[in-house]
Structures are given as C-alpha cells and as structure tokens.
Design a protein around this motif. Structure first.
Motif, PDB file in Angstrom:
ATOM      1  N   ARG A  26       5.024  -7.917  10.221  1.00 43.48           N
ATOM      2  CA  ARG A  26       5.690  -7.934   8.906  1.00 43.48           C
ATOM      3  C   ARG A  26       5.834  -6.506   8.386  1.00 43.48           C
ATOM      4  N   GLY A  27       4.773  -5.711   8.556  1.00 39.75           N
ATOM      5  CA  GLY A  27       4.785  -4.318   8.086  1.00 39.75           C
ATOM      6  C   GLY A  27       5.857  -3.513   8.787  1.00 39.75           C
ATOM      7  N   PHE A  28       6.033  -3.763  10.089  1.00 38.44           N
ATOM      8  CA  PHE A  28       7.095  -3.062  10.814  1.00 38.44           C
ATOM      9  C   PHE A  28       8.453  -3.437  10.222  1.00 38.44           C
ATOM     10  N   GLY A  29       8.599  -4.734   9.884  1.00 34.33           N
ATOM     11  CA  GLY A  29       9.861  -5.199   9.274  1.00 34.33           C
ATOM     12  C   GLY A  29      10.159  -4.422   7.995  1.00 34.33           C
ATOM     13  N   VAL A  30       9.124  -4.231   7.159  1.00 33.30           N
ATOM     14  CA  VAL A  30       9.321  -3.499   5.901  1.00 33.30           C
ATOM     15  C   VAL A  30       9.689  -2.043   6.209  1.00 33.30           C
ATOM     16  N   THR A  74       2.238   0.702  -5.077  1.00 32.83           N
ATOM     17  CA  THR A  74       2.180  -0.229  -6.213  1.00 32.83           C
ATOM     18  C   THR A  74       1.909   0.535  -7.520  1.00 32.83           C
ATOM     19  N   GLY A  75       2.001   1.868  -7.456  1.00 34.61           N
ATOM     20  CA  GLY A  75       1.593   2.684  -8.609  1.00 34.61           C
ATOM     21  C   GLY A  75       2.740   3.204  -9.475  1.00 34.61           C
ATOM     22  N   TYR A  76       3.945   2.670  -9.296  1.00 34.13           N
ATOM     23  CA  TYR A  76       5.072   3.108 -10.143  1.00 34.13           C
ATOM     24  C   TYR A  76       4.983   2.404 -11.492  1.00 34.13           C
ATOM     25  N   LYS A  77       4.860   3.203 -12.553  1.00 35.30           N
ATOM     26  CA  LYS A  77       4.720   2.639 -13.898  1.00 35.30           C
ATOM     27  C   LYS A  77       5.649   3.397 -14.840  1.00 35.30           C
ATOM     28  N   THR A  78       5.804   2.864 -16.067  1.00 32.34           N
ATOM     29  CA  THR A  78       6.570   3.641 -17.045  1.00 32.34           C
ATOM     30  C   THR A  78       5.708   4.827 -17.468  1.00 32.34           C
ATOM     31  N   PRO A  79       6.307   6.015 -17.557  1.00 32.19           N
ATOM     32  CA  PRO A  79       5.486   7.191 -17.894  1.00 32.19           C
ATOM     33  C   PRO A  79       4.904   7.086 -19.294  1.00 32.19           C
ATOM     34  N   PRO A  80       3.740   7.704 -19.513  1.00 34.81           N
ATOM     35  CA  PRO A  80       3.157   7.675 -20.849  1.00 34.81           C
ATOM     36  C   PRO A  80       4.104   8.345 -21.854  1.00 34.81           C
ATOM     37  N   ARG A  81       4.019   7.885 -23.090  1.00 27.65           N
ATOM     38  CA  ARG A  81       4.928   8.445 -24.100  1.00 27.65           C
ATOM     39  C   ARG A  81       4.701   9.942 -24.236  1.00 27.65           C
ATOM     40  N   GLY A  82       5.774  10.668 -24.332  1.00 29.86           N
ATOM     41  CA  GLY A  82       5.644  12.115 -24.532  1.00 29.86           C
ATOM     42  C   GLY A  82       5.682  12.883 -23.222  1.00 29.86           C
ATOM     43  N   MET A  83       5.570  12.200 -22.065  1.00 30.70           N
ATOM     44  CA  MET A  83       5.596  12.928 -20.791  1.00 30.70           C
ATOM     45  C   MET A  83       7.045  13.129 -20.363  1.00 30.70           C
ATOM     46  N   LYS A  84       7.381  14.385 -20.064  1.00 29.95           N
ATOM     47  CA  LYS A  84       8.763  14.675 -19.638  1.00 29.95           C
ATOM     48  C   LYS A  84       8.802  14.783 -18.127  1.00 29.95           C
ATOM     49  N   ALA A 120       9.147  12.537  -6.033  1.00 29.30           N
ATOM     50  CA  ALA A 120      10.604  12.565  -5.843  1.00 29.30           C
ATOM     51  C   ALA A 120      11.115  11.244  -5.270  1.00 29.30           C
ATOM     52  N   MET A 121      10.228  10.464  -4.637  1.00 31.33           N
ATOM     53  CA  MET A 121      10.663   9.180  -4.069  1.00 31.33           C
ATOM     54  C   MET A 121      10.725   8.123  -5.169  1.00 31.33           C
ATOM     55  N   ALA A 122      11.886   7.476  -5.290  1.00 35.45           N
ATOM     56  CA  ALA A 122      11.994   6.373  -6.242  1.00 35.45           C
ATOM     57  C   ALA A 122      11.208   5.191  -5.680  1.00 35.45           C
ATOM     58  N   ALA A 123      10.746   4.287  -6.536  1.00 40.71           N
ATOM     59  CA  ALA A 123       9.954   3.131  -6.067  1.00 40.71           C
ATOM     60  C   ALA A 123      10.713   2.451  -4.922  1.00 40.71           C
ATOM     61  N   PRO A 124      10.160   2.479  -3.699  1.00 37.11           N
ATOM     62  CA  PRO A 124      10.949   1.960  -2.572  1.00 37.11           C
ATOM     63  C   PRO A 124      10.910   0.438  -2.425  1.00 37.11           C
ATOM     64  N   LEU A 125       9.902  -0.204  -3.015  1.00 37.01           N
ATOM     65  CA  LEU A 125       9.740  -1.645  -2.788  1.00 37.01           C
ATOM     66  C   LEU A 125      10.077  -2.455  -4.028  1.00 37.01           C
ATOM     67  N   ALA A 151       3.782  -4.050   0.154  1.00 32.85           N
ATOM     68  CA  ALA A 151       3.002  -2.806   0.156  1.00 32.85           C
ATOM     69  C   ALA A 151       1.809  -2.940   1.099  1.00 32.85           C
ATOM     70  N   LYS A 152       1.164  -4.090   1.063  1.00 29.43           N
ATOM     71  CA  LYS A 152      -0.015  -4.351   1.899  1.00 29.43           C
ATOM     72  C   LYS A 152       0.371  -4.286   3.375  1.00 29.43           C
ATOM     73  N   ASP A 153       1.466  -4.994   3.710  1.00 30.76           N
ATOM     74  CA  ASP A 153       1.858  -5.098   5.118  1.00 30.76           C
ATOM     75  C   ASP A 153       2.333  -3.750   5.674  1.00 30.76           C
ATOM     76  N   VAL A 154       3.129  -3.029   4.896  1.00 32.49           N
ATOM     77  CA  VAL A 154       3.635  -1.755   5.423  1.00 32.49           C
ATOM     78  C   VAL A 154       2.487  -0.741   5.525  1.00 32.49           C
ATOM     79  N   SER A 155       1.523  -0.805   4.604  1.00 31.24           N
ATOM     80  CA  SER A 155       0.376   0.115   4.681  1.00 31.24           C
ATOM     81  C   SER A 155      -0.454  -0.183   5.926  1.00 31.24           C
ATOM     82  N   ALA A 156      -0.650  -1.480   6.221  1.00 27.18           N
ATOM     83  CA  ALA A 156      -1.409  -1.853   7.425  1.00 27.18           C
ATOM     84  C   ALA A 156      -0.671  -1.358   8.667  1.00 27.18           C
ATOM     85  N   PHE A 157       0.658  -1.493   8.658  1.00 19.34           N
ATOM     86  CA  PHE A 157       1.442  -1.025   9.806  1.00 19.34           C
ATOM     87  C   PHE A 157       1.273   0.489   9.984  1.00 19.34           C
TER      88      PHE A 157
END
Ligand code: HEC
Length: 292
Positions: free
Chosen positions: A61-65, A192-202, A219-224, A243-249
């Motif tokens: 599955r990870g290879f597929g991702v 899995t760590g892409y979040k909205t930036p804290p207020r005030g962060m440019k 620089a990488m946009a959230a790929p998944l 994320a789990k499967d591609v990380s294991a791969f």
C-alpha cells in the motif's frame, strides 16, 4: 587552615544541587524542543522492537502511495525495481514488478544523432528519477529541492522535549526496548503535521506551515489527503492511513534487510541460550568432584 574531607564533600554536593536547579530552570520546554512544536509521538509499527517485521501488505500500500503521489517529486535512486520482489519487502510478484518497471522511462545511451535514447524500464533498472537534475527539481519546486527517499527514514530524526540531563536515561530506555523508529515517527508526524499557522505568523512566499518541520515553514505543500490513493486490498483510506503506509514503505527502502537481520538475531539469541545452558551443566559436572 586544614580543609576537612566532610566539608569538601558538603561543598561539592551543594554546588551540584545549585547546578541542577539552575539547569532545570534554564531548560524551558520551548528551548528543549529546539524551537517549539509538539512532541513527536511514537507510533505502533509492525517492525517495532527486537522481533518486529515489516508487514508486506502495508509495504505494498505504501508503495502505491509513493508511486501515485510522492514519485512526482521524490526519487528513490538507490532502489531497483527487482527489490520490489525481494523477500522481506513488499514482495510483489515478478510480473507485477515488471509491469511497474515498464511504466518508467529510462534514459540509456545515445542514438545515432547523439541524442539521449529512451526505453522502458526492466527489473534490473534503478528507480527512474522524476527530474533530470537538481536544478530542474528546484526550478519546479519554488527553489526547494525534494530530497531523494533512498535513506530518508534513516536520515531524519527529532529531539525529545526533555531536559538534556535526562537524555542518558532515554538512550538506555531506547536501547533496552530496541527503539530505532525515530526517523519513521518523524516522517509520519511531518505528513500529518500540516496545520493552520498560528495567528500573527507570516509565512514566506509559497511556504506551508507544518508543526514538526524545523522552523515550521516547509516548501512542500501537504502532499496527502483523505482519498489521495485507492487501495487495491480494500483498506479504508484516510490521510493517517496513507501517511502510515508510505512511512512504513520508506522505512523498508532505508533498511531492506531488517527482516533478515532480526531473524538472524533471534537465532543467535536461541543459540547463545542453549550454549550458556550447556556450559553451565558442563561446569557443574566438572566441579562436582572437587571440594570447594
Ligand atoms: C510537488 C512536489 C512534491 C510532492 C508530490 C511531494 N513532495 Fe515531499 N518535498 C517536496 C519539496 C520541494 C521538499 C523540500 C521542502 C523544503 O526543504 O522546505 C520536500 C521535502 C520532503 C521531505 C523532507 C522533510 C525534511 O524533514 O527535510 C519529506 C520526508 C517528504 N518531502 C515526504 C514526501 C512524501 C512522503 C510525499 C508523498 C506522500 C511527498 N513528499 C510528496 C516536494 C514534494
């Protein structure tokens, strides 16, 4: 005046206490984290611990991702298509691996006009890279270079949010529990760590906020996404699952012989246990007639 040993010891212990208290106060959680961000969680992997092994369905599955999403930007140049068939890996059939190889375009030699010649891939070829060179890779990615994935799971790590003087305890704990998944845990946390930036962060131009990436601007946009890839084995899709499967791969790509290594380790432990028992019995019978 003569310095008594007891005075000297008292003085020493007082200075050590002062040092420990000041370092406790000095190491605030934010500093220990190397710039903030949440603690990276340890995931449960099939290959955890002394005896854990890769799960071949997960690697497939990870290879597929990887193939559907990441391969557009990230190469895997130390891996060959034939590795996909190897025992201890995704264990695709030879026909499946050949079909995967044939989809790739390999540049091999030059034609009569001196132009690079292209052909379809075969099992012995290394994975084709998505870009001709690093300059082209940067030009397509806002100046940033997508790293090759061959050893990425070994090349990345993270710092724990703990005071520095407790580090030796964690080293000992990791050794005793056979923890070697720091890199994979980081990869999962990053994906899995892409979040909205804290207020005030440019954020910089074309940059994205990620809570575990050092500096938090990547620089990488959230790929998944939830349904980035369909799974052939019917496993329900979700961002976390992908994320789990591609990380294991990627863990397998970094260490393709982990299964064999752990198998050998297990056999060595059994051998040593039997040997120790035999030596103990031999010693007992040898010394049985000697008074001691
Ligand atoms: C559109 C191109 C693109 C795609 C698709 C893409 N990436 Fe990336 N990736 C990048 C770029 C560019 C960087 C470099 C980011 C930087 O240095 O800020 C990067 C960096 C990374 C890093 C290194 C982060 C670090 O700590 O240095 C990892 C890991 C990663 N990508 C994983 C993935 C995975 C897994 C996928 C597929 C699910 C994927 N990427 C898909 C462009 C891409």
């Amino acid at each position: 005046m003569k310095l008594k040993l007891s005075d000297f010891l008292k003085c020493m212990s007082a200075s050590i206490s002062v040092l420990m208290v000041t370092s406790l106060l000095a190491v605030t959680p934010a500093q220990a984290a190397g710039g903030g961000g949440p603690e990276i969680k340890r995931q449960v992997w099939s290959f955890n611990g002394f005896f854990g092994k890769y799960n071949k369905a997960q690697l497939q599955r990870g290879f597929g991702v990887y193939k559907e999403v990441c391969a557009a930007c990230h190469g895997l140049k130390l891996l060959s298509y034939r590795n996909l068939v190897q025992v201890g890996g995704p264990e695709f059939s030879k026909e499946q691996a050949l079909a995967i190889a044939k989809e790739a375009t390999i540049i091999d030699g030059v034609d009569e006009d001196g132009e690079p010649k292209e052909r379809e891939g075969k099992l012995s070829d290394r994975f084709a890279s998505p870009f001709k060179n690093d300059t082209q890779a940067r030009a397509s990615n806002n100046g940033a270079l997508p790293p090759d994935f061959s050893v990425i799971a070994k090349a990345r790590t993270y710092h724990r949010h703990v005071p520095w003087y407790t580090e030796p305890y964690y080293w000992a704990y990791d050794m005793a529990t056979g923890y070697e998944e720091k890199g994979v845990d980081y990869l999962y946390a990053l994906l899995t760590g892409y979040k909205t930036p804290p207020r005030g962060m440019k954020l910089g131009d074309g940059m994205n906020y990620n809570e575990v990436f050092p500096g938090h601007q990547i620089a990488m946009a959230a790929p998944l996404s939830e349904d980035a890839v369909e799974y052939a084995d019917g496993t329900p899709t979700s961002l976390n699952q992908h994320a789990k499967d591609v990380s294991a791969f990627l863990a397998w790509a970094s260490e393709p012989h982990l299964n064999a290594r752990k198998d050998l380790g297990k056999r060595v432990l059994i051998y040593l246990t039997i040997l120790a028992l035999l030596l103990f019995l031999a010693k007992r019978s040898l010394w049985a007639r000697v008074k001691h």
